[in-house]
Scaffold this motif. Structure first.
Motif, PDB file in Angstrom:
ATOM      1  N   GLU A  32       0.845  -1.207   0.000  1.00 41.36           N
ATOM      2  CA  GLU A  32       0.000   0.000   0.000  1.00 41.36           C
ATOM      3  C   GLU A  32       0.877   1.252   0.000  1.00 41.36           C
ATOM      4  O   GLU A  32       0.622   2.207  -0.734  1.00 41.36           O
ATOM      5  CB  GLU A  32      -0.911  -0.009   1.238  1.00 41.36           C
ATOM      6  N   ALA A  33       1.937   1.248   0.806  1.00 43.88           N
ATOM      7  CA  ALA A  33       2.854   2.390   0.870  1.00 43.88           C
ATOM      8  C   ALA A  33       3.511   2.621  -0.481  1.00 43.88           C
ATOM      9  O   ALA A  33       3.630   3.762  -0.937  1.00 43.88           O
ATOM     10  CB  ALA A  33       3.917   2.152   1.950  1.00 43.88           C
ATOM     11  N   ASP A  79       1.801   7.014  -6.596  1.00 40.18           N
ATOM     12  CA  ASP A  79       0.716   7.945  -6.940  1.00 40.18           C
ATOM     13  C   ASP A  79       0.987   9.376  -6.485  1.00 40.18           C
ATOM     14  O   ASP A  79       0.139  10.251  -6.635  1.00 40.18           O
ATOM     15  CB  ASP A  79      -0.612   7.466  -6.342  1.00 40.18           C
ATOM     16  N   LEU A 125       1.011   4.260  -2.785  1.00 33.44           N
ATOM     17  CA  LEU A 125       0.822   5.664  -2.409  1.00 33.44           C
ATOM     18  C   LEU A 125       1.995   6.509  -2.904  1.00 33.44           C
ATOM     19  O   LEU A 125       1.807   7.599  -3.438  1.00 33.44           O
ATOM     20  CB  LEU A 125       0.673   5.793  -0.889  1.00 33.44           C
ATOM     21  N   GLU A 128       0.904  10.283   2.894  1.00 30.22           N
ATOM     22  CA  GLU A 128       0.237   9.023   3.216  1.00 30.22           C
ATOM     23  C   GLU A 128       1.220   7.859   3.132  1.00 30.22           C
ATOM     24  O   GLU A 128       1.180   6.937   3.953  1.00 30.22           O
ATOM     25  CB  GLU A 128      -0.955   8.776   2.285  1.00 30.22           C
ATOM     26  N   ALA A 129       2.115   7.911   2.147  1.00 30.92           N
ATOM     27  CA  ALA A 129       3.134   6.866   2.018  1.00 30.92           C
ATOM     28  C   ALA A 129       4.034   6.844   3.250  1.00 30.92           C
ATOM     29  O   ALA A 129       4.356   5.775   3.773  1.00 30.92           O
ATOM     30  CB  ALA A 129       3.960   7.088   0.753  1.00 30.92           C
ATOM     31  N   LYS A 162       1.310  10.415  -3.400  1.00 31.01           N
ATOM     32  CA  LYS A 162       0.681  10.704  -2.097  1.00 31.01           C
ATOM     33  C   LYS A 162       1.741  10.453  -1.017  1.00 31.01           C
ATOM     34  O   LYS A 162       1.684   9.487  -0.259  1.00 31.01           O
ATOM     35  CB  LYS A 162      -0.549   9.827  -1.900  1.00 31.01           C
ATOM     36  N   TYR A 163       2.710  11.360  -0.980  1.00 27.31           N
ATOM     37  CA  TYR A 163       3.914  11.123  -0.183  1.00 27.31           C
ATOM     38  C   TYR A 163       3.657  11.125   1.312  1.00 27.31           C
ATOM     39  O   TYR A 163       4.234  10.302   2.035  1.00 27.31           O
ATOM     40  CB  TYR A 163       4.995  12.136  -0.556  1.00 27.31           C
ATOM     41  N   SER A 190       2.291   5.117   6.025  1.00 29.79           N
ATOM     42  CA  SER A 190       2.203   3.685   5.791  1.00 29.79           C
ATOM     43  C   SER A 190       3.557   2.992   5.993  1.00 29.79           C
ATOM     44  O   SER A 190       3.639   1.931   6.618  1.00 29.79           O
ATOM     45  CB  SER A 190       1.672   3.450   4.374  1.00 29.79           C
TER      46      SER A 190
END
Length: 199
Positions: A26-27, A33, A30, A38-39, A35-36, A42
């Motif tokens: 998931e990380a 995409d 992210l 959020e990464a 989405k740093y 995660s």
């Protein structure tokens, strides 16, 4: 009874391992995409149970870089190197960190470590060349730009900076050849330099 407890323990470990694997996947998604933040969350969750996972440490460092948290990025890259001092990506990132901090001597140290491990990494030669260029070591800069191009003849930045170096050394024909090659490879900066130096 012992066998049953052992079987339950094994099943719990498999489930726990699968959950961890999902978190790191998931990380990675992210990060890909863009989405740093959020990464980072995660990767941090995953690292709370696997603190020495090199891939997650490095990727979290890269995510920190993307959001401008450079000290946190450096800490993650250093953590990777504490586990694996020959890690090419972490050494390259540490070199970039010191280059951007204008400590070109430290930057060269890390680029040299990359080259010692894998002498074909064009980016390491390019950035080592730029570091020498900044220090006024023009012969070393040119030698490293040459190597960057030798290992990747589509490295637009290497042509651009070698061209800029040749401009400084009054080698206008060679400079314009390099700048035109950089432009052909997509460098916008080369376009401005050509207009200025290649009449």
């Amino acid at each position: 009874m012992k066998k049953l407890i052992g079987l339950i323990w094994v099943l719990m470990m498999v489930v726990f391992s699968a959950c961890n694997s999902d978190v790191t996947r998931e990380a990675d998604v992210l990060f890909k995409d863009g989405k740093y933040n959020e990464a980072i969350e995660s990767y941090t969750e995953y690292l709370s149970t696997k603190p020495k996972d090199i891939k997650s440490l490095y990727n979290r460092g890269r995510a920190y870089e993307e959001v401008g948290q450079l000290e946190e990025a450096r800490e993650d890259f250093e953590a990777v190197l504490a586990i694996d001092e020959t890690n090419v990506n972490a050494n390259l990132s540490m070199g970039k960190y010191w280059y951007n901090s204008k400590d070109f001597t430290k930057a060269i140290y890390y680029f040299d470590k990359v080259i010692q491990v894998d002498g074909r990494v064009s980016t390491a030669y390019l950035l080592k060349g730029r570091s020498h260029h900044q220090l006024g070591d023009f012969d070393e800069a040119k030698a490293n730009y040459d190597q960057a191009i030798n290992f990747d003849n589509e490295n637009a930045e290497a042509f651009l900076y070698r061209g800029a170096l040749k401009v400084a050394l009054n080698q206008s024909k060679g400079a314009c050849n390099d700048l035109n090659r950089a432009r052909a490879l997509g460098s916008e900066e080369a376009k401005d330099a050509i207009a200025r130096y290649c009449k």
